[in-house]
Design an enzyme around this catalytic site. Structure first.
Site, short mmCIF file in Angstrom:
data_model
loop_
_atom_site.label_atom_id
_atom_site.label_comp_id
_atom_site.label_asym_id
_atom_site.label_seq_id
_atom_site.Cartn_x
_atom_site.Cartn_y
_atom_site.Cartn_z
CE LYS A 143 -1.62 3.17 -34.85
NZ LYS A 143 -1.59 1.82 -35.49
CE1 TYR A 178 3.31 0.78 -33.16
CE2 TYR A 178 4.05 2.65 -34.49
CZ TYR A 178 3.04 1.95 -33.85
OH TYR A 178 1.74 2.43 -33.91
CG PHE A 231 3.60 -5.02 -39.93
CD1 PHE A 231 3.71 -4.14 -38.86
CD2 PHE A 231 3.37 -6.35 -39.65
CE1 PHE A 231 3.58 -4.56 -37.55
CE2 PHE A 231 3.23 -6.81 -38.33
CZ PHE A 231 3.35 -5.90 -37.28
NE ARG A 233 -4.44 -3.44 -26.95
CZ ARG A 233 -3.66 -3.50 -28.03
NH1 ARG A 233 -2.85 -2.48 -28.33
NH2 ARG A 233 -3.70 -4.54 -28.82
CB THR A 235 -4.59 -5.36 -34.51
OG1 THR A 235 -4.15 -5.51 -33.16
CG2 THR A 235 -3.52 -4.65 -35.32
NE ARG A 254 -6.68 -0.09 -33.75
CZ ARG A 254 -5.69 -0.73 -33.15
NH1 ARG A 254 -5.89 -1.92 -32.60
NH2 ARG A 254 -4.48 -0.19 -33.11
CG ASN A 293 -4.64 0.18 -36.75
OD1 ASN A 293 -3.91 1.17 -36.59
ND2 ASN A 293 -4.35 -1.00 -36.25
CG HIS A 330 -0.15 2.96 -30.02
ND1 HIS A 330 0.43 1.74 -30.30
CD2 HIS A 330 0.26 3.30 -28.77
CE1 HIS A 330 1.17 1.37 -29.26
NE2 HIS A 330 1.09 2.30 -28.32
CD GLU A 360 3.61 1.94 -25.92
OE1 GLU A 360 2.46 2.36 -25.66
OE2 GLU A 360 3.81 0.88 -26.56
N1 UDP Z 1 0.17 -3.63 -38.38
C1 UDP Z 1 0.18 -3.74 -39.75
N2 UDP Z 1 0.08 -4.99 -40.31
C2 UDP Z 1 -0.06 -6.11 -39.55
C3 UDP Z 1 -0.10 -5.99 -38.16
C4 UDP Z 1 0.02 -4.73 -37.60
O1 UDP Z 1 0.31 -2.75 -40.45
O2 UDP Z 1 -0.19 -7.22 -40.11
C5 UDP Z 1 0.29 -2.30 -37.78
C6 UDP Z 1 -1.06 -1.82 -37.25
O3 UDP Z 1 -1.21 -0.46 -37.59
C7 UDP Z 1 -0.91 -1.99 -35.74
C8 UDP Z 1 0.58 -1.78 -35.53
O4 UDP Z 1 1.19 -2.35 -36.69
O5 UDP Z 1 -1.72 -1.07 -35.04
C9 UDP Z 1 1.15 -2.41 -34.30
O6 UDP Z 1 0.80 -3.78 -34.28
P1 UDP Z 1 0.24 -4.45 -32.95
O7 UDP Z 1 0.23 -5.92 -33.17
O8 UDP Z 1 1.01 -3.93 -31.78
O9 UDP Z 1 -1.29 -3.96 -32.90
P2 UDP Z 1 -2.03 -2.95 -31.90
O10 UDP Z 1 -1.38 -3.09 -30.56
O11 UDP Z 1 -1.89 -1.57 -32.48
O12 UDP Z 1 -3.46 -3.41 -31.91
MG MG Z 2 0.63 -2.94 -30.01
#
Ligand code: UDP
Ligand code: MG
Length: 151
Positions: free
Chosen positions: A9, A49, A57, A85, A91, A102, A112, A115, A126
């Protein structure tokens, strides 16, 4: 072999962590088959997204991912989706285990670092959003004989 979409990111690019992040995935043994530095448009961010469009958010997420260049990549390997992952960590970086990307590099849930697709179907979707088929190059690594020994 499974494929996954993985991106560094704008915070990761801006902090100069591209090399270190890519190196972690390479060392794990995954095969890099697509790579580009790019500016994400608001349209692409919204498509990428889409599953989060109703979340509080969402607007912040779209502005953040479009705030600077990202590095978009595609990786291939045994169970690549869950392996990536695992390398990423949870996350919320406060909860991500040390040793994960992370867990080692940040404290912000919105910035964070990385992705990664959350399942094989998301990965296919994607990958096709970010790459044309001819941009993916299948180059095998000589050490795959050892990486996949016993499989
Ligand atoms: N995110 C955020 N606030 C939250 C949850 C998620 O800003 O409370 C952002 C965070 O950057 C995350 C992205 O939204 O990476 C996508 O969320 P997801 O649940 O898909 O998490 P990921 O798959 O990236 O771990
Ligand atoms: Mg995700």
């Amino acid at each position: 072999m499974e494929r996954t979409f993985f991106a560094i990111k704008p915070d990761g690019v801006g902090r100069g962590l591209v090399g270190e992040v890519i190196a972690r995935l390479e060392r794990k043994g995954l095969r890099l088959i697509g790579l580009k530095l790019m500016q994400v448009t608001p349209q692409l961010a919204q498509q990428h997204y889409a599953a989060h469009s109703e979340k509080p958010f969402f607007q912040g997420l779209v502005s953040f991912i479009t705030s600077g260049p990202i590095v978009a990549t595609v990786w291939e390997g045994r169970e690549a989706v869950s392996v990536v992952r695992g390398l990423m960590g949870a996350t919320d970086p406060v909860k991500s285990a040390p040793g994960t990307l992370r867990g080692d590099y940040g404290l912000s849930i919105s910035s964070n670092l990385v992705h990664g697709s959350d399942g094989p179907e998301a990965a296919e979707r994607e990958i096709s959003l970010f790459f044309r088929p001819d941009e993916l190059v299948g180059a095998s690594r000589p050490e795959e004989t050892w990486i996949y020994a016993g499989e």
